[in-house]
Design a protein around this motif. Structure first.
Motif, PDB file in Angstrom:
ATOM      1  N   ALA A  81      27.941 -17.122  -8.623  1.00 53.61           N
ATOM      2  CA  ALA A  81      28.611 -15.095  -7.918  1.00 53.61           C
ATOM      3  C   ALA A  81      27.469 -14.747  -7.263  1.00 53.61           C
ATOM      4  CB  ALA A  81      30.105 -15.008  -8.271  1.00 53.61           C
ATOM      5  N   THR A  82      26.781 -14.820  -7.971  1.00 59.59           N
ATOM      6  CA  THR A  82      25.433 -13.854  -7.427  1.00 59.59           C
ATOM      7  C   THR A  82      24.301 -14.875  -6.999  1.00 59.59           C
ATOM      8  OG1 THR A  82      25.558 -12.645  -9.637  1.00 59.59           O
ATOM      9  CG2 THR A  82      23.554 -12.335  -8.641  1.00 59.59           C
ATOM     10  N   VAL A  83      24.724 -16.384  -7.154  1.00 51.81           N
ATOM     11  CA  VAL A  83      23.009 -16.764  -6.590  1.00 51.81           C
ATOM     12  C   VAL A  83      24.072 -17.575  -5.591  1.00 51.81           C
ATOM     13  CG1 VAL A  83      21.031 -18.677  -6.350  1.00 51.81           C
ATOM     14  CG2 VAL A  83      21.886 -17.288  -8.590  1.00 51.81           C
ATOM     15  N   ARG A  84      24.032 -17.307  -4.073  1.00 53.17           N
ATOM     16  CA  ARG A  84      24.602 -18.025  -3.010  1.00 53.17           C
ATOM     17  C   ARG A  84      23.722 -18.545  -1.662  1.00 53.17           C
ATOM     18  NH1 ARG A  84      29.340 -18.418  -4.591  1.00 53.17           N
ATOM     19  NH2 ARG A  84      30.118 -18.629  -2.587  1.00 53.17           N
ATOM     20  N   HIS A  85      22.135 -18.444  -1.767  1.00 53.95           N
ATOM     21  CA  HIS A  85      21.886 -18.903  -1.260  1.00 53.95           C
ATOM     22  C   HIS A  85      20.611 -20.487  -1.569  1.00 53.95           C
ATOM     23  CE1 HIS A  85      22.026 -15.431   1.748  1.00 53.95           C
ATOM     24  NE2 HIS A  85      22.277 -14.675   0.780  1.00 53.95           N
ATOM     25  N   VAL A 122      21.251 -10.227 -15.177  1.00 54.49           N
ATOM     26  CA  VAL A 122      21.227 -10.548 -13.461  1.00 54.49           C
ATOM     27  C   VAL A 122      22.075  -9.589 -13.167  1.00 54.49           C
ATOM     28  CG1 VAL A 122      21.657 -12.314 -11.991  1.00 54.49           C
ATOM     29  CG2 VAL A 122      20.969 -13.429 -14.439  1.00 54.49           C
ATOM     30  N   THR A 123      20.626  -9.557 -12.541  1.00 56.73           N
ATOM     31  CA  THR A 123      21.716  -7.833 -10.875  1.00 56.73           C
ATOM     32  C   THR A 123      21.750  -8.087  -9.707  1.00 56.73           C
ATOM     33  OG1 THR A 123      21.320  -6.034 -12.886  1.00 56.73           O
ATOM     34  CG2 THR A 123      21.596  -5.264 -10.188  1.00 56.73           C
ATOM     35  N   ALA A 124      22.784  -7.755  -8.491  1.00 56.92           N
ATOM     36  CA  ALA A 124      22.899  -8.603  -7.286  1.00 56.92           C
ATOM     37  C   ALA A 124      22.610  -7.074  -6.870  1.00 56.92           C
ATOM     38  CB  ALA A 124      23.923  -9.002  -6.400  1.00 56.92           C
ATOM     39  N   GLY A 125      20.941  -7.667  -6.006  1.00 58.41           N
ATOM     40  CA  GLY A 125      20.760  -6.474  -5.082  1.00 58.41           C
ATOM     41  C   GLY A 125      21.276  -6.591  -3.450  1.00 58.41           C
ATOM     42  N   PRO A 126      21.217  -5.789  -2.730  1.00 58.96           N
ATOM     43  CA  PRO A 126      21.247  -5.520  -1.212  1.00 58.96           C
ATOM     44  C   PRO A 126      20.357  -6.687  -0.862  1.00 58.96           C
ATOM     45  CG  PRO A 126      19.216  -3.792  -1.621  1.00 58.96           C
ATOM     46  CD  PRO A 126      19.771  -4.515  -3.280  1.00 58.96           C
ATOM     47  N   THR A 127      20.903  -7.183   0.331  1.00 59.24           N
ATOM     48  CA  THR A 127      21.159  -8.366   1.123  1.00 59.24           C
ATOM     49  C   THR A 127      21.150  -9.978   1.021  1.00 59.24           C
ATOM     50  OG1 THR A 127      18.314  -7.655   0.990  1.00 59.24           O
ATOM     51  CG2 THR A 127      19.330  -6.157   2.730  1.00 59.24           C
ATOM     52  N   ALA A 129      19.280  -9.699  -2.856  1.00 53.60           N
ATOM     53  CA  ALA A 129      18.076  -9.997  -3.653  1.00 53.60           C
ATOM     54  C   ALA A 129      19.081 -10.129  -5.056  1.00 53.60           C
ATOM     55  CB  ALA A 129      17.954  -8.987  -3.136  1.00 53.60           C
ATOM     56  N   ILE A 130      18.588 -10.927  -5.639  1.00 53.38           N
ATOM     57  CA  ILE A 130      18.758 -10.276  -6.621  1.00 53.38           C
ATOM     58  C   ILE A 130      17.293 -10.138  -8.528  1.00 53.38           C
ATOM     59  CG2 ILE A 130      19.128 -12.440  -8.623  1.00 53.38           C
ATOM     60  CD1 ILE A 130      20.458 -14.604  -6.776  1.00 53.38           C
ATOM     61  N   VAL A 131      17.493  -9.154  -8.809  1.00 59.31           N
ATOM     62  CA  VAL A 131      16.643  -9.231 -10.317  1.00 59.31           C
ATOM     63  C   VAL A 131      17.139  -9.874 -10.826  1.00 59.31           C
ATOM     64  CG1 VAL A 131      15.978  -6.718 -11.300  1.00 59.31           C
ATOM     65  CG2 VAL A 131      16.354  -6.653  -8.259  1.00 59.31           C
ATOM     66  N   ILE A 132      16.186 -10.414 -12.252  1.00 60.99           N
ATOM     67  CA  ILE A 132      16.266 -10.979 -13.344  1.00 60.99           C
ATOM     68  C   ILE A 132      15.322  -9.879 -14.324  1.00 60.99           C
ATOM     69  CG2 ILE A 132      16.088 -13.318 -14.910  1.00 60.99           C
ATOM     70  CD1 ILE A 132      16.925 -14.274 -12.708  1.00 60.99           C
ATOM     71  N   ARG A 143      14.303 -12.790  -3.406  1.00 63.42           N
ATOM     72  CA  ARG A 143      14.800 -12.517  -2.299  1.00 63.42           C
ATOM     73  C   ARG A 143      15.243 -13.680  -1.481  1.00 63.42           C
ATOM     74  NH1 ARG A 143      10.275  -8.674  -2.302  1.00 63.42           N
ATOM     75  NH2 ARG A 143      11.416  -6.399  -3.075  1.00 63.42           N
ATOM     76  N   PRO A 144      16.506 -14.013  -0.755  1.00 63.71           N
ATOM     77  CA  PRO A 144      16.939 -15.128   0.094  1.00 63.71           C
ATOM     78  C   PRO A 144      15.589 -14.935   1.349  1.00 63.71           C
ATOM     79  CG  PRO A 144      18.240 -13.004   0.229  1.00 63.71           C
ATOM     80  CD  PRO A 144      17.711 -12.793  -0.663  1.00 63.71           C
ATOM     81  N   ILE A 145      15.739 -16.380   1.618  1.00 69.24           N
ATOM     82  CA  ILE A 145      15.074 -16.638   2.467  1.00 69.24           C
ATOM     83  C   ILE A 145      15.763 -18.016   3.601  1.00 69.24           C
ATOM     84  CG2 ILE A 145      13.040 -15.539   2.336  1.00 69.24           C
ATOM     85  CD1 ILE A 145      11.968 -18.786   1.385  1.00 69.24           C
ATOM     86  N   THR A 146      15.136 -18.380   4.644  1.00 67.53           N
ATOM     87  CA  THR A 146      15.873 -19.417   5.528  1.00 67.53           C
ATOM     88  C   THR A 146      14.936 -20.719   5.237  1.00 67.53           C
ATOM     89  OG1 THR A 146      14.295 -19.400   7.551  1.00 67.53           O
ATOM     90  CG2 THR A 146      16.587 -18.111   7.962  1.00 67.53           C
TER      91      THR A 146
END
Length: 249
Positions: A81-85, A122-127, A129-132, A143-146
């Motif tokens: 649910a958290t890692v979407r990219h 594991v914490t979901a951040g804004p935009t 982002a994920i903090v482990i 941080r998600p990137i293209t």
């Protein structure tokens, strides 16, 4: 649940670490049992969905390892649910986002890491982002990137690594004219070592039979000579915490 999601959940669960070593075998046993039932069923059944249902039933019971399996199922669902990219940049908190140490991580690898460390870290951040959190060693921000950005960053990292290797070769050739270099064909070798483990070049001393106490590198003048030779050629040289020389262009 879609077949893709069920397949991902099961794959992560089977690769997760368990303190009870038999849980891996338990998961495989349940999967084999379900596969047999699916093959014998008079109507179509989805193997992954049925396996997940059986695992959830096991986790909700009192069989050996049920509580840990329940925790791991929750970790896996939280990770999915958290890692979407598909791509992330990974940065240790405190580093600059422009630092060459920033690396590209695949979403599949972040999924495995998020599952392994558990949902509490594991914490979901804004935009997106994920903090482990990594215990006492700090935390990493993903941080998600293209896909295009990931490709560009990987190419840049490869070019930096190739430049580092070329620099190491040039430094090795320079120092070999003035100092004793370690000869790896000799099991009792001692001398200067030039290495490029990442995007930097390290110059240090190796002795297969250390005498104990200060040696040629620390008090014999080898390190100052290497520093002078490298600085004279225009390299930027800094003294690392372990006593080696870190060299950049």
């Amino acid at each position: 649940m879609s077949p893709t999601d069920a397949h991902t959940l099961l794959s992560l669960l089977r690769g997760a670490p368990f303190s009870a070593p038999y849980l891996g075998e338990t998961i495989d046993w349940i999967r084999r049992s379900v596969r047999h039932e699916v093959e014998q069923a008079p109507f179509p059944l989805d193997l992954e969905d049925e396996t997940l249902r059986r695992l959830e039933a096991y986790a909700g019971g009192t069989e050996p390892g049920a509580a840990e399996l329940a925790q791991r199922l929750a970790d896996v669902r939280h990770a999915v649910a958290t890692v979407r990219h598909e791509h992330y940049t990974a940065l240790v908190i405190g580093q600059s986002s422009r630092s060459p140490a920033a690396r590209v991580s695949r979403g599949s690898d972040v999924l495995k890491l998020a599952t392994a460390v558990g949902r509490a870290r594991v914490t979901a951040g804004p935009t997106g982002a994920i903090v482990i959190a990594a215990g006492h060693s700090g935390s990493t921000v993903f941080r998600p990137i293209t896909s295009e950005s990931a490709h560009r960053l990987r190419n840049a990292a490869r070019e930096r690594k190739e430049e580092s290797v070329r620099r190491a070769v040039a430094i090795r050739q320079l120092l070999a004219k003035h100092v004793r270099m370690a000869d790896w064909s000799d099991p009792s070798t001692a001398g200067v070592v030039v290495d490029s483990p990442d995007e930097t070049v390290s110059v240090s001393w190796w002795d297969s039979e250390p005498i104990g106490g200060p040696g040629p590198w620390d008090e014999g003048g080898v390190r100052p000579l290497c520093l002078a030779l490298l600085s004279g050629r225009g390299y930027t040289v800094t003294l690392a915490a372990d006593g080696s020389l870190s060299v950049s262009g």
